[in-house]
Design a protein around this motif. Structure first.
Motif, PDB file in Angstrom:
ATOM      1  N   GLY A   2      30.025  21.379  42.265  1.00  0.00           N
ATOM      2  CA  GLY A   2      28.910  21.548  43.196  1.00  0.00           C
ATOM      3  C   GLY A   2      27.959  20.357  43.127  1.00  0.00           C
ATOM      4  N   ARG A  21      29.582  17.421  44.856  1.00  0.00           N
ATOM      5  CA  ARG A  21      29.602  17.527  46.327  1.00  0.00           C
ATOM      6  C   ARG A  21      28.203  17.300  46.915  1.00  0.00           C
ATOM      7  NH1 ARG A  21      33.331  21.091  44.813  1.00  0.00           N
ATOM      8  NH2 ARG A  21      32.083  22.968  44.942  1.00  0.00           N
ATOM      9  N   MET A  65      31.593  11.722  34.244  1.00  0.00           N
ATOM     10  CA  MET A  65      31.226  13.128  34.067  1.00  0.00           C
ATOM     11  C   MET A  65      30.359  13.349  32.831  1.00  0.00           C
ATOM     12  SD  MET A  65      32.542  14.439  36.673  1.00  0.00           S
ATOM     13  CE  MET A  65      31.932  16.081  36.324  1.00  0.00           C
ATOM     14  N   ARG A  85      36.982  19.713  31.625  1.00  0.00           N
ATOM     15  CA  ARG A  85      38.277  19.751  32.306  1.00  0.00           C
ATOM     16  C   ARG A  85      39.307  18.891  31.584  1.00  0.00           C
ATOM     17  NH1 ARG A  85      36.010  21.121  37.765  1.00  0.00           N
ATOM     18  NH2 ARG A  85      37.747  21.759  39.065  1.00  0.00           N
TER      19      ARG A  85
HETATM   20  P1  AMP Z   1      35.327  22.323  41.548  1.00  0.00           P
HETATM   21  O1  AMP Z   1      34.209  22.611  42.492  1.00  0.00           O
HETATM   22  O2  AMP Z   1      35.039  22.785  40.155  1.00  0.00           O
HETATM   23  O3  AMP Z   1      36.648  22.798  42.063  1.00  0.00           O
HETATM   24  O4  AMP Z   1      35.425  20.721  41.453  1.00  0.00           O
HETATM   25  C1  AMP Z   1      35.738  19.956  42.604  1.00  0.00           C
HETATM   26  C2  AMP Z   1      36.187  18.564  42.197  1.00  0.00           C
HETATM   27  O5  AMP Z   1      35.140  17.891  41.489  1.00  0.00           O
HETATM   28  C3  AMP Z   1      37.375  18.530  41.248  1.00  0.00           C
HETATM   29  O6  AMP Z   1      38.607  18.640  41.927  1.00  0.00           O
HETATM   30  C4  AMP Z   1      37.197  17.159  40.609  1.00  0.00           C
HETATM   31  O7  AMP Z   1      37.590  16.136  41.490  1.00  0.00           O
HETATM   32  C5  AMP Z   1      35.682  17.066  40.470  1.00  0.00           C
HETATM   33  N1  AMP Z   1      35.224  17.596  39.153  1.00  0.00           N
HETATM   34  C6  AMP Z   1      34.436  18.680  38.916  1.00  0.00           C
HETATM   35  N2  AMP Z   1      34.223  18.872  37.605  1.00  0.00           N
HETATM   36  C7  AMP Z   1      34.903  17.862  36.982  1.00  0.00           C
HETATM   37  C8  AMP Z   1      35.104  17.511  35.620  1.00  0.00           C
HETATM   38  N3  AMP Z   1      34.579  18.249  34.620  1.00  0.00           N
HETATM   39  N4  AMP Z   1      35.864  16.413  35.344  1.00  0.00           N
HETATM   40  C9  AMP Z   1      36.408  15.678  36.338  1.00  0.00           C
HETATM   41  N5  AMP Z   1      36.268  15.965  37.636  1.00  0.00           N
HETATM   42  C10 AMP Z   1      35.521  17.043  37.973  1.00  0.00           C
END
Ligand code: AMP
Length: 210
Positions: free
Chosen positions: A36, A39, A67, A89
């Protein structure tokens, strides 16, 4: 007031956001969704957004070097316990998170793995909408405006089929090993997250908040 933070592990569309946020509201946790945050940064065109965009566009993980400082900064302002949705992650992130908690003198976080078969993930992702402002998630057609904040509900760009498959691969390759990491340390609760959101929330409350 809870004292131990929780990290939510799960494939894309496993319900981390819905369940994490709901449990946070119920149990008095702070809540962070790293996806979030990314984005929002993308939409606002910040330096972080510009750095993250090519990765998000391909459905790949954003590098640990980007991150980690972001999450460590957020934790610096944290009072009490948090629910982290989508972080860690990778193994490097999980290790860095434990180090940060040790340095803060807080109990190490417990993890919740929302286990959902791939076919169900694919079914869910074709029908979901997310609020562009507060990232609340619903199924398509449920609401046109966000029931939480009145924002606009829209499909997520990275839910498009090819990107979604990339995200699923990234999860299996890089995040699934964290289940073992937390299990070996006695800090894992597995939830078979296939029922209704209500039933899963109830199970989480019973298993986690006792
Ligand atoms: P999510 O909303 O959790 O599905 O995250 C959407 C996208 O944000 C993921 O597919 C990654 O590209 C990126 N993202 C979110 N959290 C992480 C993280 N801890 N490490 C790396 N990429 C992240």
């Amino acid at each position: 007031m809870p004292t131990q933070s929780l990290v939510f592990l799960g494939a894309p569309a496993s319900g981390k956001g819905t369940q994490g946020r709901r449990l946070a509201e119920f149990g008095g946790f702070s809540y962070l969704s790293t996806g979030g945050l990314l984005r929002t940064a993308l939409r606002e065109g910040t330096a972080l957004g510009k750095e993250a965009r090519p990765f998000l566009d391909r459905g790949e993980y954003v590098p640990d070097e980007v991150m980690l400082p972001m999450v460590i900064e957020w934790l610096g302002a944290l009072k009490g316990a948090a629910i982290l949705d989508g972080f860690p992650r990778t193994l490097a992130q999980a290790e860095a998170l434990d180090t940060a908690y040790l340095e803060m003198g807080h109990p190490l976080p417990h993890s919740v793995f929302l286990d959902v078969p791939d076919e169900e993930l694919r079914r869910r992702v074709t029908g979901r909408l997310e609020c562009v402002s507060c990232h609340w998630v619903t199924s398509r057609g449920a609401f046109e405006v966000c029931s939480k904040c009145g924002g606009k509900m829209a499909p997520r760009a990275d839910d498009e089929v090819v990107r979604f498959e990339n995200r699923l691969n990234e999860f299996e390759r890089l995040t699934f090993p964290l289940v073992r990491f937390y299990e070996e340390r006695g800090r894992l609760t597995l939830i078979e997250a296939l029922g209704s959101p209500e039933d899963i929330h109830t199970e989480l409350r019973l298993k986690i908040l006792l």
